[in-house]
Design a protein around this motif. Structure first.
Motif, mmCIF file in Angstrom:
data_model
loop_
_atom_site.group_PDB
_atom_site.id
_atom_site.type_symbol
_atom_site.label_atom_id
_atom_site.label_comp_id
_atom_site.label_asym_id
_atom_site.label_seq_id
_atom_site.Cartn_x
_atom_site.Cartn_y
_atom_site.Cartn_z
ATOM 1 N N GLU A 181 47.689 1.813 -16.669
ATOM 2 C CA GLU A 181 48.601 2.903 -16.358
ATOM 3 C C GLU A 181 49.558 2.507 -15.234
ATOM 4 O OE1 GLU A 181 46.411 6.508 -15.660
ATOM 5 O OE2 GLU A 181 45.530 6.519 -17.665
ATOM 6 N N ALA A 182 49.051 1.764 -14.244
ATOM 7 C CA ALA A 182 49.904 1.313 -13.146
ATOM 8 C C ALA A 182 50.981 0.359 -13.655
ATOM 9 C CB ALA A 182 49.049 0.631 -12.081
ATOM 10 N N GLU A 183 50.592 -0.565 -14.532
ATOM 11 C CA GLU A 183 51.553 -1.518 -15.085
ATOM 12 C C GLU A 183 52.633 -0.805 -15.890
ATOM 13 O OE1 GLU A 183 51.712 -5.600 -17.816
ATOM 14 O OE2 GLU A 183 49.824 -4.513 -17.553
ATOM 15 N N ALA A 184 52.236 0.206 -16.655
ATOM 16 C CA ALA A 184 53.203 0.959 -17.464
ATOM 17 C C ALA A 184 54.226 1.676 -16.592
ATOM 18 C CB ALA A 184 52.469 1.961 -18.353
ATOM 19 N N LEU A 185 53.822 2.025 -15.378
ATOM 20 C CA LEU A 185 54.709 2.734 -14.453
ATOM 21 C C LEU A 185 55.460 1.786 -13.522
ATOM 22 C CD1 LEU A 185 52.353 5.696 -13.460
ATOM 23 C CD2 LEU A 185 54.387 5.827 -14.926
ATOM 24 N N GLY A 186 55.195 0.485 -13.658
ATOM 25 C CA GLY A 186 55.859 -0.485 -12.803
ATOM 26 C C GLY A 186 55.287 -0.533 -11.398
ATOM 27 N N LEU A 187 54.031 -0.125 -11.232
ATOM 28 C CA LEU A 187 53.393 -0.130 -9.921
ATOM 29 C C LEU A 187 52.614 -1.428 -9.717
ATOM 30 C CD1 LEU A 187 51.910 3.498 -9.864
ATOM 31 C CD2 LEU A 187 54.080 2.727 -8.898
ATOM 32 N N GLU A 188 52.483 -1.829 -8.473
ATOM 33 C CA GLU A 188 51.634 -2.971 -8.130
ATOM 34 C C GLU A 188 50.235 -2.440 -7.833
ATOM 35 O OE1 GLU A 188 51.009 -6.558 -8.417
ATOM 36 O OE2 GLU A 188 53.137 -6.356 -7.897
ATOM 37 N N MET A 189 49.226 -3.087 -8.390
ATOM 38 C CA MET A 189 47.853 -2.670 -8.150
ATOM 39 C C MET A 189 47.018 -3.875 -7.772
ATOM 40 S SD MET A 189 45.180 -0.680 -10.676
ATOM 41 C CE MET A 189 43.420 -1.113 -10.653
ATOM 42 N N ASN A 190 46.318 -3.765 -6.648
ATOM 43 C CA ASN A 190 45.392 -4.798 -6.210
ATOM 44 C C ASN A 190 44.023 -4.168 -6.018
ATOM 45 O OD1 ASN A 190 47.072 -7.337 -5.749
ATOM 46 N ND2 ASN A 190 48.249 -5.815 -4.615
ATOM 47 N N ALA A 191 42.974 -4.961 -6.246
ATOM 48 C CA ALA A 191 41.622 -4.413 -6.207
ATOM 49 C C ALA A 191 40.658 -5.358 -5.523
ATOM 50 C CB ALA A 191 41.131 -4.117 -7.627
ATOM 51 N N CYS A 192 39.660 -4.777 -4.860
ATOM 52 C CA CYS A 192 38.594 -5.526 -4.207
ATOM 53 C C CYS A 192 37.265 -5.034 -4.780
ATOM 54 C CB CYS A 192 38.652 -5.304 -2.695
ATOM 55 S SG CYS A 192 37.335 -6.129 -1.781
ATOM 56 N N PHE A 193 36.522 -5.918 -5.466
ATOM 57 C CA PHE A 193 35.318 -5.540 -6.189
ATOM 58 C C PHE A 193 34.068 -5.752 -5.339
ATOM 59 C CE2 PHE A 193 38.438 -6.116 -9.409
ATOM 60 C CZ PHE A 193 38.049 -5.344 -10.501
ATOM 61 N N ASP A 194 33.193 -4.756 -5.345
ATOM 62 C CA ASP A 194 31.875 -4.892 -4.733
ATOM 63 C C ASP A 194 30.882 -5.160 -5.858
ATOM 64 O OD1 ASP A 194 29.524 -4.774 -3.332
ATOM 65 O OD2 ASP A 194 29.585 -2.611 -2.968
ATOM 66 N N GLY A 195 30.694 -6.438 -6.168
ATOM 67 C CA GLY A 195 29.843 -6.800 -7.289
ATOM 68 C C GLY A 195 30.648 -7.446 -8.395
ATOM 69 N N PRO A 196 29.997 -7.851 -9.487
ATOM 70 C CA PRO A 196 30.702 -8.501 -10.603
ATOM 71 C C PRO A 196 31.726 -7.562 -11.233
ATOM 72 C CG PRO A 196 28.466 -7.894 -11.237
ATOM 73 C CD PRO A 196 28.548 -7.692 -9.760
ATOM 74 N N LYS A 197 32.829 -8.120 -11.712
ATOM 75 C CA LYS A 197 33.904 -7.297 -12.259
ATOM 76 C C LYS A 197 33.458 -6.501 -13.480
ATOM 77 C CE LYS A 197 37.854 -9.946 -10.575
ATOM 78 N NZ LYS A 197 39.129 -10.629 -10.928
ATOM 79 N N GLU A 198 32.457 -7.013 -14.217
ATOM 80 C CA GLU A 198 31.998 -6.308 -15.411
ATOM 81 C C GLU A 198 31.182 -5.066 -15.055
ATOM 82 O OE1 GLU A 198 31.353 -9.432 -14.713
ATOM 83 O OE2 GLU A 198 32.820 -10.464 -15.992
ATOM 84 N N ARG A 199 30.509 -5.085 -13.876
ATOM 85 C CA ARG A 199 29.678 -3.951 -13.462
ATOM 86 C C ARG A 199 29.646 -3.850 -11.936
ATOM 87 N NH1 ARG A 199 26.173 -5.578 -17.818
ATOM 88 N NH2 ARG A 199 24.641 -6.516 -16.421
#
Length: 208
Positions: free
Chosen positions: A30-48
């Motif tokens: 949804e962020a990409e569709a709106l032209g927004l930049e999104m960054n994320a920091c995961f606590d644990g494996p990306k799958e779970r």
């Protein structure tokens, strides 16, 4: 505009962590569709992951964040525990306060930078050279593709990386408070903000 969110499985089981990963993927689309930049920091494996800090940046970031705040319900028969009867898994999405600046200072010499060709929305204004930059520090990743020069994108990516690190450092206390809130919300079965079903995370109801 810059908005920080905490997507948390609370004290939920592995299925709730799967739901967190689904929420992050859907939010990124949804962020990409709106032209927004999104960054994320995961606590644990990306799958779970147990939780994820997401930073949305750009015009419309606040509006997109508002569409997610609250409880998200994922309906899916557990594939981790096929005999388990439960099929409703809850995730909490909470707004995070702005962190104290540079709570943990990043040494730029420890950051791994790589360049790539920018893609996505932008039309004629989109970069056509390998000027976008990806910055990684201790498994935390931030990107910048907004500027026309690689040098400027490198500086912006480093700034975003520092913000993510600051946000993670400020998470512990906020996470504890919000987990208690999430546990309360889980009892309110009809209070889900958005409802999704199945492996493809198809939205079935949205009270936005």
């Amino acid at each position: 505009m810059q908005v920080s969110l905490l997507i948390s499985s609370g004290d939920g089981p592995e299925e709730c962590r799967q739901a967190v990963a689904h929420v992050v993927a859907r939010m990124a689309a949804e962020a990409e569709a709106l032209g927004l930049e999104m960054n994320a920091c995961f606590d644990g494996p990306k799958e779970r992951p147990a939780s994820v800090i997401v930073v949305l940046e750009g015009v419309g970031a606040e509006k997109l964040a508002a569409q997610w705040l609250g409880t998200v319900l994922w309906r899916q028969k557990s594939k981790l525990r096929p005999q388990h009867r439960r099929a409703n898994w809850f995730v909490g999405v909470f707004a995070l306060d702005q962190p104290a600046p540079d709570a943990v200072r990043i040494d730029p010499a420890e950051v791994r930078f790589s360049s790539f060709r920018a893609g996505g929305p932008g039309g004629q204004h989109q970069n056509t050279t390998d000027s976008a930059v990806r910055a990684e520090w201790r498994s935390i990743v931030a990107v910048s593709r907004d500027e026309r020069s690689q040098h400027r994108n490198k500086a912006v990516a480093l700034q975003r990386l520092q913000f993510l690190v600051d946000q993670r450092a400020a998470q512990s206390e906020a996470d504890a408070k919000r987990r208690a809130n999430l546990m309360h919300k889980e009892l309110q079965r009809g209070a889900a903000r958005r409802v999704f079903e199945g492996d493809t995370f198809v939205e079935r109801r949205w009270e936005g």
